[in-house]
Design an enzyme around this catalytic site. Structure first.
Site, PDB file in Angstrom:
ATOM      1  N   LYS A  16       0.763  -1.182  -0.227  1.00  0.00           N
ATOM      2  CA  LYS A  16       0.224  -0.143   0.072  1.00  0.00           C
ATOM      3  C   LYS A  16       0.878   1.067  -0.004  1.00  0.00           C
ATOM      4  CE  LYS A  16      -4.541   0.635   0.213  1.00  0.00           C
ATOM      5  NZ  LYS A  16      -5.432  -0.092  -0.342  1.00  0.00           N
TER       6      LYS A  16
HETATM    7  N1  GLU Z   1      -7.017   0.311  -3.439  1.00  0.00           N
HETATM    8  C1  GLU Z   1      -7.757  -0.847  -3.752  1.00  0.00           C
HETATM    9  C2  GLU Z   1      -7.633  -2.074  -2.642  1.00  0.00           C
HETATM   10  O1  GLU Z   1      -7.695  -1.498  -1.415  1.00  0.00           O
HETATM   11  C3  GLU Z   1      -7.403  -1.486  -5.213  1.00  0.00           C
HETATM   12  C4  GLU Z   1      -5.917  -2.030  -5.223  1.00  0.00           C
HETATM   13  C5  GLU Z   1      -5.308  -2.407  -6.490  1.00  0.00           C
HETATM   14  O2  GLU Z   1      -5.940  -2.607  -7.495  1.00  0.00           O
HETATM   15  O3  GLU Z   1      -4.360  -2.742  -6.428  1.00  0.00           O
HETATM   16  O4  GLU Z   1      -8.060  -2.914  -2.861  1.00  0.00           O
END
Ligand code: GLU
Length: 454
Positions: free
Chosen positions: A146
């Site tokens: 993240k």
């Molecule tokens: N931000 C989204 C999540 O928390 C998508 C992450 C992604 O597509 O890599 O799942």
């Protein structure tokens, strides 16, 4: 998601977004020294504590050894960078950026980038580990990561957001790559932000669409990606509904956080025949027991911006949103919105967690006593990353699938995740969340062992 929310709810009503980041950090340290909650943290627990609580519970049940537990307790790699940007006020603001790679046993690190004043290293750690379990539960070949920058993106103009995005990419590109770590949108970041990220990365490495997902269609983004997290939530509802005696025509729902995830979930629920009776965003909340048209509301917000001024519904206190009687409640805002202090007021039968970490363990307990069926974040909002996987696959081949193919494939993966997790839940007589963690952790541990990493 969630997950991607353009306009998340925040507990910080009337918040002074112009406070320097230094002051914010000092405030947090002061609170920690006094053993108090983080400023503006509504819940009794931080997101990191929430995620670690569920992880530990699963570790116990799986009887994992302490040395294995230790590997997943902390992330594999953490990068913190400084992002000084001269904003339109003529002052150089110093933001902090993070990219945290939690575990890559099952594939390249994968996870969104969040722009929000509440972003801090612990928050990103929590979200990175959620991604590890989420990709494993959905069984797509990625690890978990993240990123975030603690800037008030919704208060900045697009040029400023672009500057921050490019500067952030310049500083983290060394640990990224289509076979290493692939960012995506999250709270306050969207396809345009991904386009800037790809462009900035391309200046150093040549055109590399697979460096991030959630890009615009014009830049090798995937059809269906923007709606995917919300659509995935609806697939979850469809799987659960028959067992709960719910039919779409009789289903009412409430959406907390009418951003990307919430508004798409609402629009697709409505396509099925369900009725929205309440919604909220960062500006407030609305209610209409006769129904709120999800498409008209989205259009209204796009044009006029302020949900509470929408005259086809009544403006209410955001806390009242939880008390609206409904079949399905979809939290699609920030973490910790459903906590010990408000869970007993909830009047729904099912919660589909579009946001990441919206429910604290204390709230979980209260809700399970009330008989509320919770479809947890790590499976409910996996639609975004599953579609990101499809985008990445298409990018690696410079090929494009049509929207129907993407949505069908998304449905297949989401249904499989639901069935595998609910079978485990039945087998061990557990709530879905605990079963989901068991499935996810087992897969990651197996991959790490097979590699010889642990
Ligand atoms: N931000 C989204 C999540 O928390 C998508 C992450 C992604 O597509 O890599 O799942």
């Amino acid at each position: 998601m969630a997950t991607e929310a353009k306009t998340p709810d925040t507990a910080a009503e009337g918040e002074d977004t112009d406070r320097s980041q230094l002051a914010v950090e000092e405030e947090k340290l002061e609170a920690a020294a006094k053993g108090e909650r983080k400023p503006r943290q509504g819940a009794e627990m931080s997101n990191l504590d929430i995620v670690r609580f569920y992880f530990d519970r699963a570790v116990e049940r799986l009887e994992l050894a302490d040395d294995i537990r230790a590997v997943f307790w902390t992330p594999y790699r953490e990068v913190t960078v400084q992002i000084p940007v001269r904003l339109s006020d003529g002052i150089t603001h110093v933001f902090s950026g993070y990219r945290i790679q939690h575990n890559g046993a099952r594939g390249p690190y994968k996870g969104g980038i969040r722009f929000h004043p509440e972003v801090d290293i612990d928050e990103v750690r929590a979200l990175a580990s959620l991604m590890t379990w989420k990709t494993a539960i959905a069984n797509v070949p990625f690890g978990g990561a993240k990123g975030g920058v603690n800037c008030p993106a919704d208060q900045l103009d697009r040029t400023e957001v672009q500057q921050i995005t490019r500067s952030f990419m310049d500083k983290i590109e060394k640990i990224l790559g289509p076979t290493r770590d692939i960012p995506a949108p999250d709270v306050n970041t969207d396809a345009q932000v991904m386009a800037w990220m790809m462009d900035e990365y391309g200046k150093l490495h040549g055109h590399t669409p697979a460096i991030c997902t959630g890009k615009p269609i014009a830049l090798e983004g995937s059809y269906g990606r923007e709606a995917a997290t919300g659509r995935g939530c609806v697939y979850m509802y469809r799987e659960a509904a028959p067992h709960l005696g719910l039919t779409p025509a009789d289903t009412t729902f409430v959406v907390q956080g009418y951003g990307n995830v919430g508004s798409w979930a609402a629009r697709i629920m409505q396509q099925l025949g369900c009725k929205m009776v309440g919604a909220s965003d960062a500006n407030g909340a609305i209610r209409n027991d006769a129904g709120i048209d999800a498409n008209a509301l989205e259009e209204y917000i796009q044009q006029d911006g302020v949900m509470t001024a929408y005259d086809e519904a009544d403006a209410i206190d955001p806390e009242e949103l939880l008390e609206i009687p409904s079949d399905v409640f979809i939290p699609a805002a920030l973490g910790g919105m459903i906590h010990q202090g408000n869970a007993d007021r909830m009047q729904c039968r099912v919660i589909v967690e579009g946001a990441n970490s919206p429910t604290t363990p204390g709230a979980d307990e209260i809700l399970s006593e009330k008989g509320v069926y919770i479809i947890p974040d790590v499976m409910a909002n996996a639609g975004g990353v599953v579609c990101s996987y499809f985008e990445w696959v298409q990018n690696l081949q410079h090929f494009r699938w049509d929207e129907r193919e993407v949505n069908d494939k998304l449905g297949t993966v989401m249904r499989r995740a639901y069935r595998e997790v609910s079978a485990r839940a039945k087998q061990e007589n557990l709530p879905l969340r605990e079963a989901a963690y068991l499935v996810g952790i087992e897969r990651v541990v197996e991959a790490a062992r097979t590699r010889g990493y642990v």
